[in-house]
Scaffold this motif. Structure first.
Motif, PDB file in Angstrom:
ATOM      1  N   THR A 217      56.894  16.410  52.781  1.00  0.00           N
ATOM      2  CA  THR A 217      56.870  15.242  51.895  1.00  0.00           C
ATOM      3  C   THR A 217      58.214  14.528  51.895  1.00  0.00           C
ATOM      4  O   THR A 217      58.280  13.297  51.957  1.00  0.00           O
ATOM      5  CB  THR A 217      56.517  15.670  50.469  1.00  0.00           C
ATOM      6  OG1 THR A 217      55.231  16.302  50.471  1.00  0.00           O
ATOM      7  CG2 THR A 217      56.479  14.467  49.529  1.00  0.00           C
ATOM      8  N   THR A 218      59.303  15.293  51.840  1.00  0.00           N
ATOM      9  CA  THR A 218      60.640  14.689  51.830  1.00  0.00           C
ATOM     10  C   THR A 218      60.911  13.935  53.125  1.00  0.00           C
ATOM     11  O   THR A 218      61.392  12.793  53.098  1.00  0.00           O
ATOM     12  CB  THR A 218      61.711  15.769  51.622  1.00  0.00           C
ATOM     13  OG1 THR A 218      61.429  16.495  50.416  1.00  0.00           O
ATOM     14  CG2 THR A 218      63.090  15.149  51.526  1.00  0.00           C
ATOM     15  N   VAL A 219      60.604  14.562  54.250  1.00  0.00           N
ATOM     16  CA  VAL A 219      60.818  13.900  55.539  1.00  0.00           C
ATOM     17  C   VAL A 219      59.900  12.686  55.669  1.00  0.00           C
ATOM     18  O   VAL A 219      60.306  11.635  56.188  1.00  0.00           O
ATOM     19  CB  VAL A 219      60.596  14.893  56.694  1.00  0.00           C
ATOM     20  CG1 VAL A 219      60.683  14.181  58.041  1.00  0.00           C
ATOM     21  CG2 VAL A 219      61.625  16.017  56.636  1.00  0.00           C
ATOM     22  N   GLY A 220      58.663  12.802  55.185  1.00  0.00           N
ATOM     23  CA  GLY A 220      57.753  11.674  55.222  1.00  0.00           C
ATOM     24  C   GLY A 220      58.249  10.501  54.397  1.00  0.00           C
ATOM     25  O   GLY A 220      58.159   9.342  54.824  1.00  0.00           O
ATOM     26  N   LEU A 221      58.796  10.779  53.208  1.00  0.00           N
ATOM     27  CA  LEU A 221      59.376   9.727  52.378  1.00  0.00           C
ATOM     28  C   LEU A 221      60.555   9.068  53.075  1.00  0.00           C
ATOM     29  O   LEU A 221      60.728   7.844  53.030  1.00  0.00           O
ATOM     30  CB  LEU A 221      59.813  10.310  51.037  1.00  0.00           C
ATOM     31  CG  LEU A 221      58.704  10.609  50.019  1.00  0.00           C
ATOM     32  CD1 LEU A 221      59.286  11.353  48.825  1.00  0.00           C
ATOM     33  CD2 LEU A 221      58.032   9.331  49.567  1.00  0.00           C
ATOM     34  N   LEU A 222      61.372   9.886  53.728  1.00  0.00           N
ATOM     35  CA  LEU A 222      62.523   9.363  54.456  1.00  0.00           C
ATOM     36  C   LEU A 222      62.086   8.373  55.531  1.00  0.00           C
ATOM     37  O   LEU A 222      62.631   7.264  55.637  1.00  0.00           O
ATOM     38  CB  LEU A 222      63.300  10.527  55.084  1.00  0.00           C
ATOM     39  CG  LEU A 222      64.366  10.166  56.107  1.00  0.00           C
ATOM     40  CD1 LEU A 222      65.527   9.429  55.447  1.00  0.00           C
ATOM     41  CD2 LEU A 222      64.868  11.424  56.823  1.00  0.00           C
ATOM     42  N   ILE A 223      61.089   8.762  56.319  1.00  0.00           N
ATOM     43  CA  ILE A 223      60.609   7.887  57.395  1.00  0.00           C
ATOM     44  C   ILE A 223      59.987   6.613  56.821  1.00  0.00           C
ATOM     45  O   ILE A 223      60.228   5.498  57.312  1.00  0.00           O
ATOM     46  CB  ILE A 223      59.592   8.633  58.267  1.00  0.00           C
ATOM     47  CG1 ILE A 223      60.282   9.817  58.977  1.00  0.00           C
ATOM     48  CG2 ILE A 223      58.956   7.703  59.291  1.00  0.00           C
ATOM     49  CD1 ILE A 223      59.329  10.710  59.738  1.00  0.00           C
ATOM     50  N   THR A 224      59.200   6.765  55.755  1.00  0.00           N
ATOM     51  CA  THR A 224      58.540   5.615  55.151  1.00  0.00           C
ATOM     52  C   THR A 224      59.544   4.599  54.614  1.00  0.00           C
ATOM     53  O   THR A 224      59.412   3.390  54.844  1.00  0.00           O
ATOM     54  CB  THR A 224      57.615   6.073  54.006  1.00  0.00           C
ATOM     55  OG1 THR A 224      56.635   6.986  54.522  1.00  0.00           O
ATOM     56  CG2 THR A 224      56.924   4.884  53.366  1.00  0.00           C
TER      57      THR A 224
END
Length: 291
Positions: A217-224
């Motif tokens: 989730t954290t990495v996904g938020l970063l990319i988004t």
């Protein structure tokens, strides 16, 4: 009433250097942490070798304000110190924050998944103190990861390219010593740029008992968020996104230094740290710990 009953309870301090030292030692002994640092150390070497093999094939960049990465890259063959700056510019958008996001996302959720979170709270730690120690450990990793990239790049740059006077982005030449100090300041600015990611990851980690889910989730938020920062139609909100001013460290390589965007970046990271750190504390303080 007995003496033990009459004696007032001593409030538990919020900070524990011993607990922090133990947490840092445990974190940096994990194979996952060592693997992340090893990958980060390899990036400058790969960049340096690629530039060395391709030297003479490209044209020097303009050194314009927004193109910090290409401007650094065009200087690497003339001075190996610029490999430090290039490597930080290359790793900051993804590699460094991804590594921090993995560590932060696993901070609380990983303990819950492994069944050790309840034990840590039964021990004389307390929720607030444990959260502070976890956050301080993540910030320590931010600094160590940035230093690993910088030292690896400096070693590779010294081996592959000449060293000497440094030509700043404004065209001024300074001694190698002053250039090294500016590179150190850039590394510090990059490390501080990761504070927002650390706070967000810690907050996400308090929301779930799965370390993998928190990390993803954290990495996904970063990319988004980074994708949102590139969409022209969102210019009104982009200055409030935590990665918007990440490359402002290039302004430390001007004479005189441009402080406006650097200060905006540090202020934005402090704001994200305050907001998401408070949210993490509010969530963790009222959470029912069963593992």
């Amino acid at each position: 009433m007995s003496r033990a009953e009459a004696a007032p309870r001593t409030p538990r301090p919020l900070w524990s250097p011993g607990l922090l030292r133990n947490e840092i030692a445990v974190t940096f002994r994990r194979w996952r942490t060592l693997a992340l640092l090893a990958v980060l150390a390899c990036v400058p070497v790969l960049v340096g070798v690629a530039v060395r093999l391709d030297s003479g094939g490209g044209k020097a960049g303009d050194g314009g304000g927004g193109d910090a990465g290409p401007a650094f890259l065009s200087q690497v063959t003339h001075n190996g110190l610029f490999l430090v700056l290039t490597s930080l510019a290359v790793t900051l958008p993804f590699f460094l924050p991804m590594a921090v996001g993995v560590l932060a996302g696993d901070a609380i959720a990983g303990e819950a998944h492994g069944g050790t979170l309840r034990y840590l709270l039964v021990a004389p730690a307390g929720r607030t103190r444990l959260l502070l120690v976890k956050f301080a450990t993540i910030l320590t990793f931010c600094l160590v990861a940035t230093v690993v990239v910088a030292l690896s790049a400096l070693a590779a740059g010294a081996l592959l390219f000449p060293l000497g006077e440094v030509t700043l982005l404004s065209g001024t030449s300074v001694s190698f010593g002053e250039g090294l100090l500016r590179a150190l300041a850039v590394a510090g600015a990059v490390a501080l740029s990761l504070v927002g990611v650390a706070a967000i990851g810690l907050f996400v980690s308090t929301l779930t008992g799965s370390g993998i889910a928190a990390m993803a989730t954290t990495v996904g938020l970063l990319i988004t968020v980074q994708i949102l920062d590139t969409i022209p139609q969102l210019q009104a909100v982009q200055p409030y996104l935590f990665p918007h001013y990440w490359l402002s460290f290039a302004d430390l390589l001007r004479d005189p230094v441009y402080w406006d965007d650097v200060q905006k970046n540090l202020g934005l990271q402090a704001l994200y740290s305050l907001v998401f750190g408070s949210a993490a504390w509010a969530r963790f303080a009222g959470r029912d710990i069963t593992a």
